[in-house]
Design a protein around this motif. Structure first.
Motif, PDB file in Angstrom:
ATOM      1  N   ALA A 173     -15.779 -10.276  -0.730  1.00 43.72           N
ATOM      2  CA  ALA A 173     -16.874  -9.640  -1.634  1.00 43.72           C
ATOM      3  C   ALA A 173     -16.313  -8.177  -1.960  1.00 43.72           C
ATOM      4  O   ALA A 173     -16.223  -7.725  -3.144  1.00 43.72           O
ATOM      5  N   ARG A 174     -16.033  -7.524  -0.827  1.00 40.23           N
ATOM      6  CA  ARG A 174     -15.482  -6.255  -1.094  1.00 40.23           C
ATOM      7  C   ARG A 174     -14.076  -6.170  -1.727  1.00 40.23           C
ATOM      8  O   ARG A 174     -13.942  -5.318  -2.672  1.00 40.23           O
ATOM      9  N   ALA A 175     -13.230  -7.036  -1.315  1.00 39.54           N
ATOM     10  CA  ALA A 175     -12.017  -7.133  -2.144  1.00 39.54           C
ATOM     11  C   ALA A 175     -12.049  -7.681  -3.494  1.00 39.54           C
ATOM     12  O   ALA A 175     -11.567  -7.044  -4.429  1.00 39.54           O
ATOM     13  N   TYR A 176     -13.038  -8.189  -3.845  1.00 41.41           N
ATOM     14  CA  TYR A 176     -13.362  -8.872  -5.205  1.00 41.41           C
ATOM     15  C   TYR A 176     -13.887  -7.807  -6.046  1.00 41.41           C
ATOM     16  O   TYR A 176     -13.348  -7.502  -7.515  1.00 41.41           O
ATOM     17  N   ILE A 177     -14.790  -6.724  -5.588  1.00 35.89           N
ATOM     18  CA  ILE A 177     -15.493  -5.687  -6.297  1.00 35.89           C
ATOM     19  C   ILE A 177     -14.288  -4.714  -6.351  1.00 35.89           C
ATOM     20  O   ILE A 177     -14.169  -4.031  -7.605  1.00 35.89           O
ATOM     21  N   LEU A 178     -13.378  -4.617  -5.558  1.00 39.24           N
ATOM     22  CA  LEU A 178     -12.196  -3.642  -5.777  1.00 39.24           C
ATOM     23  C   LEU A 178     -11.511  -4.001  -6.884  1.00 39.24           C
ATOM     24  O   LEU A 178     -10.964  -3.191  -7.703  1.00 39.24           O
ATOM     25  N   GLY A 179     -11.257  -5.465  -7.109  1.00 34.40           N
ATOM     26  CA  GLY A 179     -10.310  -5.958  -7.978  1.00 34.40           C
ATOM     27  C   GLY A 179     -11.186  -5.586  -9.548  1.00 34.40           C
ATOM     28  O   GLY A 179     -10.306  -5.560 -10.313  1.00 34.40           O
ATOM     29  N   LEU A 180     -12.398  -5.871  -9.613  1.00 30.41           N
ATOM     30  CA  LEU A 180     -13.004  -5.562 -10.794  1.00 30.41           C
ATOM     31  C   LEU A 180     -12.963  -4.063 -11.020  1.00 30.41           C
ATOM     32  O   LEU A 180     -12.835  -3.673 -12.177  1.00 30.41           O
ATOM     33  N   ILE A 181     -13.297  -3.230  -9.983  1.00 31.57           N
ATOM     34  CA  ILE A 181     -12.998  -1.821 -10.561  1.00 31.57           C
ATOM     35  C   ILE A 181     -11.592  -1.371 -10.843  1.00 31.57           C
ATOM     36  O   ILE A 181     -11.454  -1.003 -12.035  1.00 31.57           O
ATOM     37  N   GLY A 182     -10.480  -1.882 -10.170  1.00 33.20           N
ATOM     38  CA  GLY A 182      -9.234  -1.519 -10.478  1.00 33.20           C
ATOM     39  C   GLY A 182      -8.654  -2.200 -11.573  1.00 33.20           C
ATOM     40  O   GLY A 182      -7.735  -1.744 -12.253  1.00 33.20           O
ATOM     41  N   GLY A 183      -9.039  -3.510 -11.992  1.00 38.07           N
ATOM     42  CA  GLY A 183      -8.632  -4.330 -12.801  1.00 38.07           C
ATOM     43  C   GLY A 183      -9.087  -4.545 -13.984  1.00 38.07           C
ATOM     44  O   GLY A 183      -8.555  -4.976 -15.097  1.00 38.07           O
ATOM     45  N   VAL A 184     -10.628  -4.313 -13.996  1.00 36.85           N
ATOM     46  CA  VAL A 184     -11.350  -4.600 -15.339  1.00 36.85           C
ATOM     47  C   VAL A 184     -11.996  -3.182 -15.847  1.00 36.85           C
ATOM     48  O   VAL A 184     -11.841  -2.965 -16.904  1.00 36.85           O
ATOM     49  N   LEU A 185     -12.560  -2.623 -14.702  1.00 33.93           N
ATOM     50  CA  LEU A 185     -13.653  -1.544 -15.231  1.00 33.93           C
ATOM     51  C   LEU A 185     -12.912  -0.254 -15.463  1.00 33.93           C
ATOM     52  O   LEU A 185     -12.938   0.490 -16.392  1.00 33.93           O
ATOM     53  N   MET A 186     -11.792   0.058 -14.570  1.00 36.07           N
ATOM     54  CA  MET A 186     -11.026   1.494 -14.658  1.00 36.07           C
ATOM     55  C   MET A 186      -9.726   1.151 -14.163  1.00 36.07           C
ATOM     56  O   MET A 186      -9.111   1.651 -13.066  1.00 36.07           O
ATOM     57  N   ILE A 199       0.853  -1.071   0.037  1.00 35.74           N
ATOM     58  CA  ILE A 199       0.097   0.048  -0.064  1.00 35.74           C
ATOM     59  C   ILE A 199       0.860   1.254  -0.152  1.00 35.74           C
ATOM     60  O   ILE A 199       1.857   1.324   0.876  1.00 35.74           O
ATOM     61  N   VAL A 200       0.647   2.259  -1.074  1.00 34.37           N
ATOM     62  CA  VAL A 200       1.231   3.434  -1.040  1.00 34.37           C
ATOM     63  C   VAL A 200       0.215   4.414  -1.168  1.00 34.37           C
ATOM     64  O   VAL A 200      -0.464   4.556  -2.210  1.00 34.37           O
ATOM     65  N   GLY A 201       0.309   5.217   0.032  1.00 34.16           N
ATOM     66  CA  GLY A 201      -0.887   6.379   0.245  1.00 34.16           C
ATOM     67  C   GLY A 201      -2.056   5.838   0.402  1.00 34.16           C
ATOM     68  O   GLY A 201      -2.196   4.997   1.073  1.00 34.16           O
ATOM     69  N   SER A 202      -3.107   6.119  -0.715  1.00 33.81           N
ATOM     70  CA  SER A 202      -4.430   5.259  -0.936  1.00 33.81           C
ATOM     71  C   SER A 202      -4.576   4.373  -1.906  1.00 33.81           C
ATOM     72  O   SER A 202      -5.553   4.002  -2.315  1.00 33.81           O
ATOM     73  N   MET A 203      -3.239   3.896  -2.315  1.00 32.23           N
ATOM     74  CA  MET A 203      -3.312   2.767  -3.403  1.00 32.23           C
ATOM     75  C   MET A 203      -2.840   1.435  -2.820  1.00 32.23           C
ATOM     76  O   MET A 203      -1.918   1.552  -2.285  1.00 32.23           O
ATOM     77  N   ILE A 204      -3.338   0.583  -3.457  1.00 24.05           N
ATOM     78  CA  ILE A 204      -2.878  -0.886  -2.833  1.00 24.05           C
ATOM     79  C   ILE A 204      -2.598  -1.796  -4.365  1.00 24.05           C
ATOM     80  O   ILE A 204      -3.308  -1.438  -5.182  1.00 24.05           O
ATOM     81  N   LYS A 205      -1.708  -2.544  -4.259  1.00 23.33           N
ATOM     82  CA  LYS A 205      -1.379  -3.381  -5.335  1.00 23.33           C
ATOM     83  C   LYS A 205      -2.621  -4.501  -5.705  1.00 23.33           C
ATOM     84  O   LYS A 205      -2.966  -5.132  -4.660  1.00 23.33           O
ATOM     85  N   LEU A 206      -2.747  -4.590  -6.707  1.00 25.39           N
ATOM     86  CA  LEU A 206      -3.673  -5.762  -7.118  1.00 25.39           C
ATOM     87  C   LEU A 206      -3.255  -6.958  -6.941  1.00 25.39           C
ATOM     88  O   LEU A 206      -4.038  -7.830  -6.532  1.00 25.39           O
ATOM     89  N   LYS A 207      -2.090  -7.244  -7.182  1.00 30.38           N
ATOM     90  CA  LYS A 207      -1.548  -8.635  -6.869  1.00 30.38           C
ATOM     91  C   LYS A 207      -1.580  -9.003  -5.296  1.00 30.38           C
ATOM     92  O   LYS A 207      -2.226  -9.977  -5.056  1.00 30.38           O
ATOM     93  N   TRP A 208      -1.417  -8.080  -4.437  1.00 28.69           N
ATOM     94  CA  TRP A 208      -1.474  -8.205  -3.119  1.00 28.69           C
ATOM     95  C   TRP A 208      -2.865  -8.651  -2.869  1.00 28.69           C
ATOM     96  O   TRP A 208      -3.277  -9.536  -1.996  1.00 28.69           O
ATOM     97  N   LEU A 209      -4.002  -7.673  -3.290  1.00 33.33           N
ATOM     98  CA  LEU A 209      -5.328  -7.963  -3.175  1.00 33.33           C
ATOM     99  C   LEU A 209      -5.809  -9.220  -3.659  1.00 33.33           C
ATOM    100  O   LEU A 209      -6.421  -9.891  -3.032  1.00 33.33           O
ATOM    101  N   GLY A 210      -5.162  -9.890  -4.658  1.00 35.78           N
ATOM    102  CA  GLY A 210      -5.639 -11.052  -4.968  1.00 35.78           C
ATOM    103  C   GLY A 210      -5.060 -12.093  -4.330  1.00 35.78           C
ATOM    104  O   GLY A 210      -5.577 -13.480  -4.033  1.00 35.78           O
ATOM    105  N   ASP A 211      -3.641 -11.949  -4.007  1.00 34.84           N
ATOM    106  CA  ASP A 211      -3.222 -12.914  -2.807  1.00 34.84           C
ATOM    107  C   ASP A 211      -3.547 -13.245  -1.597  1.00 34.84           C
ATOM    108  O   ASP A 211      -3.353 -14.236  -0.905  1.00 34.84           O
ATOM    109  N   ASN A 212      -4.394 -12.350  -1.244  1.00 35.06           N
ATOM    110  CA  ASN A 212      -4.704 -12.166   0.284  1.00 35.06           C
ATOM    111  C   ASN A 212      -6.296 -12.137   0.363  1.00 35.06           C
ATOM    112  O   ASN A 212      -6.865 -11.792   1.296  1.00 35.06           O
TER     113      ASN A 212
END
Length: 310
Positions: free
Chosen positions: A160-173, A130-143
């Protein structure tokens, strides 16, 4: 003057033989199939349509040819047949997301470690994951917490929250960093709040398998030539006509604002929905354009300066 950024636009440097080194990189992050335990939550949050896009294939040459036709001054693609753009109608009917509601904004001067622990159930390593308000998608998926039918409701909601964050940051935007997502956890605090931000999913394709066997792939020069010589009868201005029987009626609940000229806001990102430039997409008469809104001063604002400055 409608187009004032021609000298810095990539179209100014196009050569018909210019292919090497000019392809635009496009990417999204692969998301696994959601666990059955979180599917109802994703449906309640109105993200089922986005979840179906979790693994996309890109034709980078086609994306490049379209980028060369995109004008940031008008927020439209300029084709020989006229201007078109991605509209609120496309978001409603293809993604099933709502387009009428409050802007996605909120306080950003937060304790992000505490926010992660509260909403995701785990604290990432500061400065690494995590750097500031940004987290790494790989960390999100691994955890992502492993869940099963015996998992508590708290663990399931965190997953579910982590999954939706992954959708937003990895697929949608996806962020142009390619591996990080802005931690908009305040929006995930209560899934019920997504009803204000997110209509029912619409499967406008009707489950049909689209056949692209006769369409060339990865042919930048060919795509440019086809667009350059496009005839009026070859462009489909209203692609959703005839699909009314397979699109959920809920998808049309925001129809009254599809043609509105308004700002699209997501924290530091501000863009203009320039629907007055593309009235043909709504079967309306297109008059001569007025001077478009110049948002250059807003585009200079980002999240890289002091929080109280933005």
């Amino acid at each position: 003057m409608l187009l004032w950024r021609q000298q810095e636009h990539r179209a100014a440097y196009i050569s018909s033989r210019d292919t090497e080194g000019s392809i635009v990189s496009s990417y999204c992050h692969f998301m696994p199939e959601p666990h059955p335990s979180i599917v109802p939550i994703i449906q309640e949050a109105r993200f089922s349509g986005v979840a179906k896009l979790r693994h996309l294939k890109f034709d980078h040459s086609l994306v490049t040819a379209l980028v060369e036709r995109w004008r940031p001054e008008t927020h439209t693609f300029h084709f020989p047949t006229g201007e078109c753009t991605i509209t609120l109608q496309d978001v409603s009917l293809q993604l099933g997301l709502p387009v009428d509601g409050p802007p996605i904004i909120g306080p950003t001067m937060l304790d992000w470690d505490e926010m992660c622990e509260t909403l995701l159930g785990i604290i990432p390593v500061n400065g690494e994951s995590i750097v500031g308000s940004m987290i790494k998608l790989k960390w999100l998926g691994d955890n992502l917490f492993p869940i099963d039918e015996n998992s508590s409701i708290e663990v399931i909601h965190a997953h579910a929250r982590a999954y939706i964050l992954g959708l937003i940051g990895g697929v949608l935007m996806p962020d142009k960093t390619r591996n990080k997502i802005h931690l908009i956890c305040p929006l995930l605090h209560q899934f019920q709040e997504f009803h204000q931000l997110s209509p029912l999913v619409c499967q406008w394709s009707g489950g049909r398998v689209l056949n692209y066997r006769n369409v060339p792939h990865n042919d930048l020069v060919g795509y440019r030539a086809r667009i350059d010589h496009m005839q009026q009868n070859q462009f489909i201005w209203v692609p959703y006509e005839g699909f009314g029987s397979i699109i959920d009626v809920e998808a049309y609940r925001d129809q009254a604002i599809w043609t509105s000229c308004t700002t699209l806001i997501c924290f530091a990102i501000v863009e203009w929905h320039q629907s007055d430039m593309v009235k043909l997409q709504f079967r309306l008469s297109q008059e001569i354009h007025e001077e478009p809104n110049n948002l250059d001063h807003l585009h200079k604002l980002d999240m890289r300066v002091r929080q109280d400055k933005n």
